[in-house]
Design a protein around this motif. Sequence first.
Motif, PDB file in Angstrom:
ATOM      1  N   THR A 169       1.048   6.779  -6.672  1.00 23.32           N
ATOM      2  CA  THR A 169      -0.116   7.531  -7.141  1.00 23.32           C
ATOM      3  C   THR A 169      -0.033   8.990  -6.743  1.00 23.32           C
ATOM      4  O   THR A 169      -0.490   9.866  -7.470  1.00 23.32           O
ATOM      5  CB  THR A 169      -1.440   6.963  -6.562  1.00 23.32           C
ATOM      6  N   ARG A 170       0.564   9.255  -5.587  1.00 25.95           N
ATOM      7  CA  ARG A 170       0.600  10.651  -5.131  1.00 25.95           C
ATOM      8  C   ARG A 170       1.672  11.459  -5.836  1.00 25.95           C
ATOM      9  O   ARG A 170       1.476  12.605  -6.188  1.00 25.95           O
ATOM     10  CB  ARG A 170       0.851  10.705  -3.626  1.00 25.95           C
ATOM     11  N   TYR A 171       2.842  10.870  -5.992  1.00 26.21           N
ATOM     12  CA  TYR A 171       3.963  11.659  -6.480  1.00 26.21           C
ATOM     13  C   TYR A 171       4.441  11.260  -7.861  1.00 26.21           C
ATOM     14  O   TYR A 171       5.271  11.945  -8.452  1.00 26.21           O
ATOM     15  CB  TYR A 171       5.129  11.580  -5.489  1.00 26.21           C
ATOM     16  N   GLY A 172       3.924  10.120  -8.361  1.00 27.86           N
ATOM     17  CA  GLY A 172       4.314   9.696  -9.695  1.00 27.86           C
ATOM     18  C   GLY A 172       5.746   9.211  -9.749  1.00 27.86           C
ATOM     19  O   GLY A 172       6.431   9.126  -8.726  1.00 27.86           O
ATOM     20  N   ARG A 173       6.182   8.931 -10.964  1.00 26.96           N
ATOM     21  CA  ARG A 173       7.484   8.331 -11.125  1.00 26.96           C
ATOM     22  C   ARG A 173       8.456   9.336 -11.730  1.00 26.96           C
ATOM     23  O   ARG A 173       9.659   9.201 -11.657  1.00 26.96           O
ATOM     24  CB  ARG A 173       7.329   7.127 -12.049  1.00 26.96           C
ATOM     25  N   ARG A 174       7.897  10.345 -12.360  1.00 32.59           N
ATOM     26  CA  ARG A 174       8.749  11.322 -13.047  1.00 32.59           C
ATOM     27  C   ARG A 174       9.385  12.302 -12.064  1.00 32.59           C
ATOM     28  O   ARG A 174       8.997  12.383 -10.916  1.00 32.59           O
ATOM     29  CB  ARG A 174       7.919  12.112 -14.059  1.00 32.59           C
ATOM     30  N   ASN A 175      10.336  13.079 -12.554  1.00 33.72           N
ATOM     31  CA  ASN A 175      11.005  14.118 -11.772  1.00 33.72           C
ATOM     32  C   ASN A 175      11.540  13.602 -10.452  1.00 33.72           C
ATOM     33  O   ASN A 175      12.069  12.509 -10.383  1.00 33.72           O
ATOM     34  CB  ASN A 175      10.066  15.308 -11.556  1.00 33.72           C
TER      35      ASN A 175
ATOM     36  N   GLY B  18       9.783  12.784  -7.872  1.00 31.79           N
ATOM     37  CA  GLY B  18       8.886  11.782  -7.295  1.00 31.79           C
ATOM     38  C   GLY B  18       8.701  11.870  -5.801  1.00 31.79           C
ATOM     39  O   GLY B  18       8.267  12.893  -5.279  1.00 31.79           O
ATOM     40  N   PHE B  19       9.113  10.790  -5.107  1.00 32.23           N
ATOM     41  CA  PHE B  19       8.759  10.674  -3.698  1.00 32.23           C
ATOM     42  C   PHE B  19       9.478  11.671  -2.795  1.00 32.23           C
ATOM     43  O   PHE B  19       9.119  11.844  -1.636  1.00 32.23           O
ATOM     44  CB  PHE B  19       9.007   9.248  -3.204  1.00 32.23           C
ATOM     45  N   LEU B  20      10.497  12.345  -3.326  1.00 33.09           N
ATOM     46  CA  LEU B  20      11.177  13.368  -2.520  1.00 33.09           C
ATOM     47  C   LEU B  20      10.194  14.423  -2.045  1.00 33.09           C
ATOM     48  O   LEU B  20      10.378  15.059  -1.009  1.00 33.09           O
ATOM     49  CB  LEU B  20      12.289  14.040  -3.332  1.00 33.09           C
ATOM     50  N   TRP B  21       9.100  14.604  -2.818  1.00 28.46           N
ATOM     51  CA  TRP B  21       8.076  15.575  -2.422  1.00 28.46           C
ATOM     52  C   TRP B  21       7.517  15.273  -1.049  1.00 28.46           C
ATOM     53  O   TRP B  21       7.025  16.151  -0.360  1.00 28.46           O
ATOM     54  CB  TRP B  21       6.932  15.607  -3.435  1.00 28.46           C
ATOM     55  N   LEU B  22       7.572  13.985  -0.701  1.00 25.15           N
ATOM     56  CA  LEU B  22       7.038  13.549   0.580  1.00 25.15           C
ATOM     57  C   LEU B  22       7.554  14.415   1.723  1.00 25.15           C
ATOM     58  O   LEU B  22       6.813  14.800   2.616  1.00 25.15           O
ATOM     59  CB  LEU B  22       7.432  12.083   0.806  1.00 25.15           C
TER      60      LEU B  22
ATOM     61  N   ALA C 101      -9.923  -4.291  -9.686  1.00 19.62           N
ATOM     62  CA  ALA C 101      -9.881  -3.068  -8.904  1.00 19.62           C
ATOM     63  C   ALA C 101      -8.553  -2.400  -9.182  1.00 19.62           C
ATOM     64  O   ALA C 101      -7.592  -2.580  -8.467  1.00 19.62           O
ATOM     65  CB  ALA C 101     -10.015  -3.405  -7.426  1.00 19.62           C
ATOM     66  N   PHE C 102      -8.495  -1.641 -10.257  1.00 22.20           N
ATOM     67  CA  PHE C 102      -7.224  -1.047 -10.635  1.00 22.20           C
ATOM     68  C   PHE C 102      -7.131   0.407 -10.220  1.00 22.20           C
ATOM     69  O   PHE C 102      -8.113   1.127 -10.239  1.00 22.20           O
ATOM     70  CB  PHE C 102      -7.029  -1.120 -12.149  1.00 22.20           C
ATOM     71  N   GLN C 103      -5.912   0.803  -9.903  1.00 22.58           N
ATOM     72  CA  GLN C 103      -5.630   2.211  -9.690  1.00 22.58           C
ATOM     73  C   GLN C 103      -5.232   2.762 -11.064  1.00 22.58           C
ATOM     74  O   GLN C 103      -4.228   2.342 -11.625  1.00 22.58           O
ATOM     75  CB  GLN C 103      -4.502   2.321  -8.671  1.00 22.58           C
ATOM     76  N   GLY C 104      -6.057   3.681 -11.614  1.00 23.53           N
ATOM     77  CA  GLY C 104      -5.896   4.127 -12.988  1.00 23.53           C
ATOM     78  C   GLY C 104      -4.546   4.747 -13.315  1.00 23.53           C
ATOM     79  O   GLY C 104      -4.039   4.601 -14.419  1.00 23.53           O
ATOM     80  N   SER C 105      -3.929   5.439 -12.348  1.00 24.02           N
ATOM     81  CA  SER C 105      -2.684   6.119 -12.664  1.00 24.02           C
ATOM     82  C   SER C 105      -1.489   5.169 -12.602  1.00 24.02           C
ATOM     83  O   SER C 105      -0.382   5.541 -12.981  1.00 24.02           O
ATOM     84  CB  SER C 105      -2.475   7.297 -11.713  1.00 24.02           C
ATOM     85  N   LEU C 106      -1.701   3.947 -12.126  1.00 23.13           N
ATOM     86  CA  LEU C 106      -0.613   2.976 -12.097  1.00 23.13           C
ATOM     87  C   LEU C 106      -0.616   2.150 -13.377  1.00 23.13           C
ATOM     88  O   LEU C 106      -1.643   1.984 -14.014  1.00 23.13           O
ATOM     89  CB  LEU C 106      -0.767   2.042 -10.896  1.00 23.13           C
ATOM     90  N   THR C 107       0.534   1.607 -13.733  1.00 20.09           N
ATOM     91  CA  THR C 107       0.626   0.788 -14.939  1.00 20.09           C
ATOM     92  C   THR C 107       0.152  -0.633 -14.636  1.00 20.09           C
ATOM     93  O   THR C 107      -0.035  -1.001 -13.479  1.00 20.09           O
ATOM     94  CB  THR C 107       2.079   0.718 -15.426  1.00 20.09           C
ATOM     95  N   GLY C 108      -0.017  -1.410 -15.704  1.00 20.34           N
ATOM     96  CA  GLY C 108      -0.374  -2.808 -15.530  1.00 20.34           C
ATOM     97  C   GLY C 108       0.650  -3.526 -14.671  1.00 20.34           C
ATOM     98  O   GLY C 108       0.309  -4.293 -13.774  1.00 20.34           O
ATOM     99  N   LEU C 109       1.919  -3.220 -14.923  1.00 19.89           N
ATOM    100  CA  LEU C 109       3.000  -3.841 -14.157  1.00 19.89           C
ATOM    101  C   LEU C 109       2.939  -3.447 -12.681  1.00 19.89           C
ATOM    102  O   LEU C 109       3.117  -4.278 -11.791  1.00 19.89           O
ATOM    103  CB  LEU C 109       4.352  -3.443 -14.769  1.00 19.89           C
TER     104      LEU C 109
ATOM    105  N   LEU D 232       0.829  -1.209   0.000  1.00 15.79           N
ATOM    106  CA  LEU D 232       0.000   0.000   0.000  1.00 15.79           C
ATOM    107  C   LEU D 232       0.863   1.258   0.000  1.00 15.79           C
ATOM    108  O   LEU D 232       0.549   2.250  -0.652  1.00 15.79           O
ATOM    109  CB  LEU D 232      -0.933   0.010   1.215  1.00 15.79           C
ATOM    110  N   LEU D 233       1.983   1.197   0.757  1.00 15.24           N
ATOM    111  CA  LEU D 233       2.907   2.333   0.813  1.00 15.24           C
ATOM    112  C   LEU D 233       3.437   2.660  -0.578  1.00 15.24           C
ATOM    113  O   LEU D 233       3.422   3.815  -1.010  1.00 15.24           O
ATOM    114  CB  LEU D 233       4.096   1.997   1.710  1.00 15.24           C
ATOM    115  N   MET D 234       3.903   1.632  -1.287  1.00 14.82           N
ATOM    116  CA  MET D 234       4.451   1.833  -2.633  1.00 14.82           C
ATOM    117  C   MET D 234       3.381   2.406  -3.546  1.00 14.82           C
ATOM    118  O   MET D 234       3.628   3.328  -4.325  1.00 14.82           O
ATOM    119  CB  MET D 234       4.921   0.498  -3.229  1.00 14.82           C
ATOM    120  N   ARG D 235       2.191   1.832  -3.461  1.00 15.43           N
ATOM    121  CA  ARG D 235       1.085   2.242  -4.318  1.00 15.43           C
ATOM    122  C   ARG D 235       0.721   3.704  -4.060  1.00 15.43           C
ATOM    123  O   ARG D 235       0.551   4.505  -4.970  1.00 15.43           O
ATOM    124  CB  ARG D 235      -0.094   1.326  -3.988  1.00 15.43           C
TER     125      ARG D 235
END
Lengths: 263, 216
Positions: free
Chosen positions: A28-34, A36-40, B77-85, A21-24
């Motif tokens: 979702t909150r900070y994305g993978r670009r730029n 990212g999680f440093l925004w935390l 139950a997918f999170q839309g902003s996440l990829t399939g992987l 859940l943490l990773m997810r």
Amino acid sequence: MDTSTPLRRSLGIQFGVIGALLMRETLTRYGRRNIGFLWLFLEPMIFTMLITTFWTLTRGLHGSDLPIIPFAITGYSSVLLWRNGASRCTNAIRTNTALLYHRNVTVLDFFAARLLLEIAGSTTSLVVLLVVFILVGIIDIPANPIMMVAAWLMLIWFTIGLGLTVGVLAERSEGFDRAWRTISFLLFHVSGVFFMVDWLPSKVQEWILWVPMVHGVEMLRGGYYGPTVPTHYDLGYFVTFNAVLLLLGLFLVDRYKGSAVAQ
Amino acid sequence: MISLHHITKTYPTRKGPKVILDDISLGIAKGEKIGVLGRNGSGKSTLIRIIGGVEQPTRGYIERGMTVSWPLAFGGAFQGSLTGLDNLRFICRIYGTDITQATPFVEEFAELGTYFREPVKTYSSGMRARLAFALSMAIEFDCYLIDETLSVGDTRFHEKCQIELFDKRADRALLIVSHMPKQIRAHCNTAFVLDAGRIERFDNIDEAYASYAKRT
């Protein structure tokens, strides 16, 4: 009731779920670009810095000769901790309901993941800011770091109980969800960010010491400034309040479990 | 073996609690193929969800002596902003399955191509359904719960799913809710008939349908 799952395996599964859940949540909150999680922790750091700068520029209005930078950092970090922690919990259930399709995932895990993120963010922000300012030589070394750690842990404990309680209540009642924004705004003003209890008239002191966070913030600043700055807090009161709040939160989560249903 | 002991489920309504399942006890043995029959609203899905642990019973308890899948409704139950992987990684972490082993299987089975590494919100509904099915096959269970008909993608993909689930996993237990008798007859040798909160077990599908027809 699931029978015969050994405790160690259950714990292993639960940590796995919270980790997932943490990773997810981070993705979702900070994305993978730029960055990212440093925004935390950059987010609370920038916020605290802006407030600190503002207070430093307007220090004449505060009428105290207390070093203002540590005052602002300790105060604002505390607020960000409990206020963001609680507000992130208010929609924790709603946004994750679909995940309850997986038996291993429980409502408590939603809260645990969000609280862990908020706690990690605020704590990193507080520590980095203090360390940087100390290294640069702008502020002094804390008089009693252990006391500061203890105070911060107490505030974290408070945040966990608050998050669980507010999270379930907000999910149960839309009215509470709306009211909470106002309540937390009011609490923020009396939580000790803007004042030391000692500056207040003794009549007001009596009242303000009913507010639990005040005790944490006083203790945190007491640890920084040392005994030369008079502080007012009651550790026994804060511990009792935290214990009751956490039990209430866990009780509410447990009661809610049966009614949480994935669509 | 999965055992349900005196399971009762009620839902609150404005006219007071409505009993959906009324003191149900049953067992599902390893490898059993069971169809669940019942009219709309008779509690078929509720039963599956309780066995899957998505919902808690009002009274009674369940012993799960084997691993049980989540109800495969193939919606996902997918999170839309996440990829399939990302979604695969999430499922693997939750169930404690090795991600590096599951990835090639899902990537190949779902036939998403480069979209496997794009956010799910860019997927068509068919792509979502394929990913959902592939994900549920990435984790091995002793018992699969199937809610709704198995219709994923085009005929060819549909056949692929049938092979993956019914042929490759022929040794597993199955519990299927379906309105299509053809499906139940094709895959099940036992049936539960749900009616007015009670459940009856038939070890002969024809008898089960005869009994079901009489009630409707």
